[in-house]
Scaffold this active site. Structure first.
Site, mmCIF file in Angstrom:
data_model
loop_
_atom_site.group_PDB
_atom_site.id
_atom_site.type_symbol
_atom_site.label_atom_id
_atom_site.label_comp_id
_atom_site.label_asym_id
_atom_site.label_seq_id
_atom_site.Cartn_x
_atom_site.Cartn_y
_atom_site.Cartn_z
ATOM 1 N N GLY A 262 -13.538 1.373 7.008
ATOM 2 C CA GLY A 262 -14.842 2.001 7.190
ATOM 3 C C GLY A 262 -15.743 1.257 8.162
ATOM 4 N N TYR B 133 -6.971 10.610 10.862
ATOM 5 C CA TYR B 133 -6.286 10.969 12.107
ATOM 6 C C TYR B 133 -6.744 12.327 12.632
ATOM 7 C CZ TYR B 133 -3.109 7.174 10.795
ATOM 8 O OH TYR B 133 -2.569 5.973 10.436
ATOM 9 N N TYR C 159 0.827 -1.207 0.000
ATOM 10 C CA TYR C 159 0.000 0.000 0.000
ATOM 11 C C TYR C 159 0.866 1.265 0.000
ATOM 12 C CZ TYR C 159 -3.180 3.631 1.671
ATOM 13 O OH TYR C 159 -3.891 4.801 1.796
ATOM 14 N N GLU D 57 4.244 2.437 15.377
ATOM 15 C CA GLU D 57 5.099 2.264 14.202
ATOM 16 C C GLU D 57 4.260 2.040 12.953
ATOM 17 O OE1 GLU D 57 8.481 1.987 11.840
ATOM 18 O OE2 GLU D 57 8.310 2.705 13.895
ATOM 19 N N VAL E 270 -5.234 -1.588 8.110
ATOM 20 C CA VAL E 270 -6.502 -2.298 8.036
ATOM 21 C C VAL E 270 -6.677 -2.739 6.587
ATOM 22 C CG1 VAL E 270 -9.010 -2.104 8.277
ATOM 23 C CG2 VAL E 270 -7.508 -0.998 9.946
#
Length: 162
Positions: free
Chosen positions: A95, A133, A27, A85, A89
């Site tokens: 979601g 965040y 990712y 660190e 998900v």
């Protein structure tokens, strides 16, 4: 929608943890940098002197996310902190509250352990994570930049006379 269970990882979660690390690296476009293997993770996460801890988020009995963290220390606060660190998900589970549940558990651990703060870094291009965040109350520490010494630079620095 199922509820999310967050639990401390156990040694038999190594394959799951390693899989999450590989998925996170993919990712973040950093798969070429992954050196961690199952043996290494077992030694440093569950060996005689663990260096980090892992939380696993589960939905319907399946692992859907993880958070790897460790203690740091604030000299100004005079108290420990938790450093997150990595948080990841699975895309198909996003979601559903797993990321929020992992961060909430980390915040509770920080409070239980008398930590002054919970900190982490995020890649500057990762706008979805940054927005997530911020919605949870995190703030950017823009006046700080991360510094790193690794590889041969680390070896050279260690060889300097002290």
């Amino acid at each position: 929608m199922s509820s999310i269970l967050v639990r401390a990882a156990q040694a038999d979660d190594i394959d799951t943890i390693h899989g999450f690390i590989l998925a996170l690296a993919e990712y973040e476009r950093l798969a070429h940098e992954v050196k961690a293997d199952r043996d290494m993770l077992g030694r440093y996460l569950f060996g005689p002197r663990p260096m980090a801890e892992v939380l696993i988020a589960e939905a319907d009995g399946s692992a859907v996310g993880f958070a790897l963290f460790f203690h740091n220390f604030s000299t100004f606060e005079g108290r420990p902190g938790l450093y997150l660190e990595d948080l990841f998900v699975l895309p198909e589970a996003r979601g559903r509250g797993a990321g929020k549940a992992l961060l909430a558990r980390l915040a509770a651990l920080a409070i239980d352990r008398d930590c002054a703060r919970l900190e982490w870094s995020v890649l500057d291009w990762n706008e979805p994570s940054i927005a997530f965040y911020r919605a949870l109350g995190a703030r950017a520490m823009d006046e700080w930049t991360v510094q790193r010494v690794d590889g041969q630079a680390l070896v050279r620095l260690a060889a300097l006379p002290s």
